[in-house]
Design a protein around this motif. Structure first.
Motif, short mmCIF file in Angstrom:
data_model
loop_
_atom_site.label_atom_id
_atom_site.label_comp_id
_atom_site.label_asym_id
_atom_site.label_seq_id
_atom_site.Cartn_x
_atom_site.Cartn_y
_atom_site.Cartn_z
N CYS A 1 -2.32 3.24 -9.46
CA CYS A 1 -1.58 2.11 -8.54
C CYS A 1 -2.24 0.89 -9.15
CB CYS A 1 -1.67 2.31 -7.20
SG CYS A 1 -0.98 0.98 -6.23
N ARG A 2 -3.47 0.80 -9.28
CA ARG A 2 -4.31 -0.71 -9.47
C ARG A 2 -4.07 -0.99 -11.01
NH1 ARG A 2 -7.83 1.43 -5.69
NH2 ARG A 2 -9.21 2.86 -7.36
N GLY B 1 -4.60 5.80 -6.17
CA GLY B 1 -4.97 4.24 -6.01
C GLY B 1 -5.24 3.98 -7.59
N GLN C 1 0.30 0.83 -2.71
CA GLN C 1 -0.87 0.35 -2.35
C GLN C 1 -0.91 0.34 -0.69
OE1 GLN C 1 -3.86 0.02 -4.09
NE2 GLN C 1 -4.70 0.18 -2.13
#
Length: 402
Positions: free
Chosen positions: A59-60, A56, A82
């Motif tokens: 990914c962000r 995560g 996500q």
């Protein structure tokens, strides 16, 4: 660099250490041009390794960088990743599909849409259509990399997928079972016997007779036990529950397998039952699902195996009944689709006279008179092969109008 990123995805769930190494090497080699893609590759490997938090975070970061650089493809991939980190991935996948389509990545968009359909309506007509679209594009709707299988929801399907309509194939965890895995042709044949005779669960002696027709059962009972052991080994030791042995009888446990012929029969029966009970509105979807799932006759590679003949004929006749019924339900709203369905009837039975008649009628009603005349010529030739007269075209058209 592209090769290393691709390798990391292929190895993500089977060899996570090597996948991590490939993703890191890609990042080290990168000069900044593909930094986002490298970060996403590492995130997928994190996810496959069970580290959702690290996935995560990466990914962000990738999402923010993709927005700054207006990298639409990376935005689509980050949105997809996500979504899969959420307890309900469907809303996020709905956002990812149009992003893929924006950059012309139709294949990725189709995989995402298949993932949505499988999670919301498994076994539906829409799901079947998307699976068919991927197949037509040369991609397995059940296989591919870890990412492909995660997106499409394949990882949530039964671990074993068996295809018997048309070409025979077995897939384990989304990957084709290699021919060498069988170790014995008898083990492969044994699986086919258990599928074809599933309605009555044959006895060990009946199965042995089909495998070794010229030898008495006492002489081959040990060979049957060996074949069963080899079959279990080929399919995977953790799938021992697939083969059901109740006393002298053998069968398969369909709770742990996705079998195409079972899906076809269930959809066909549901649709035809709906028509019989007068619920025509409820019949089109299951009949469409059944028609599309019929990829060919049962075990076509074993065309000269006598014990398959009856089951093959039953499945073909059921398919023809489904296709004829569906064509009549869709007439006259969808003439092109109706025409295609009647042509598929002729693919299975070139001498089906009512199908020839219906094709001529559909073409005439659509104003395609030249095609109607040519199709009538094909019909007349087929009847001549049987020494039967052909009904004139004008009589065919008039018989439905009266």
């Amino acid at each position: 660099m592209h090769a290393l990123i691709g390798l990391s995805r292929v190895l993500a769930d089977t060899e996570p250490q090597r996948a991590h190494e490939a993703a890191r090497r890609a990042s080290h080699i990168d000069t900044g041009v593909m930094a986002i893609e490298c970060r996403l590759a590492e995130a997928w490997v994190d996810l496959a390794s069970g580290d959702a938090e690290a996935a995560g975070q990466r990914c962000r970061q990738a999402w923010d960088e993709a927005r700054q650089r207006d990298n639409r493809a990376a935005l689509a991939e980050a949105a997809m990743l996500q979504a899969l980190l959420e307890s309900d991935p469907v809303p996020g996948l709905r956002e990812a599909a149009p992003l893929w389509r924006e950059v012309g990545a139709e294949l990725h968009a189709t995989r995402v849409e298949l993932g949505i359909a499988r999670r919301e309506a498994p076994g539906s007509v829409e799901t079947m259509a998307l699976e068919h679209r991927l197949t037509q594009a040369g991609c397995s709707p059940l296989g591919g990399t870890f990412v492909d299988r995660l997106v499409t929801g394949t990882r949530d399907l039964p671990p074993l997928v068996i295809r018997t309509l048309g070409a025979f194939s077995v897939e384990r965890d989304g990957k084709p079972l290699p021919h060498t895995a069988w170790r014995s042709g008898k083990a492969r044949e044994l699986l086919k016997i258990l599928i074809v005779l599933h309605d009555r669960q044959p006895t060990r002696e009946e199965v042995a007779h089909l495998l070794w027709p010229d030898e008495p059962y006492p002489d081959v009972s040990n060979r049957l036990s060996v074949a069963l052991s080899l079959l279990r080994s080929a399919l995977g030791k953790d799938l021992d529950a697939l083969i059901v042995a109740e006393g002298p009888r053998l069968g398969l446990n369909y709770d742990v397998v996705d079998l195409d012929v079972m899906r076809f029969r269930q959809a066909a029966d549901r649709g035809l039952d709906a028509v019989s009970s007068g619920n025509v509105a409820l019949a089109v979807e299951p009949l469409t699902l059944a028609e599309r799932s019929y990829a060919g006759d049962l075990l076509e590679e074993d065309r000269y195996t006598p014990w398959i003949d009856e089951a093959r004929d039953d499945m073909r006749n059921l398919y023809l009944s489904v296709t004829r019924t569906l064509a009549r339900l869709l007439e006259p709203q969808e003439p092109d689709r109706v025409l295609m369905l009647w042509l598929r009837v002729l693919d299975r039975d070139p001498y089906d006279e009512p199908a020839h008649h219906e094709i001529c009628r559909v073409l005439v009603r659509s104003g395609r008179h030249g095609e109607a005349a040519r199709r009538h010529g094909v019909y007349a030739a087929r009847m001549a092969e049987l020494d039967l007269p052909a009904v004139p075209l004008l009589d065919i058209i008039g018989s439905r109008q009266q």
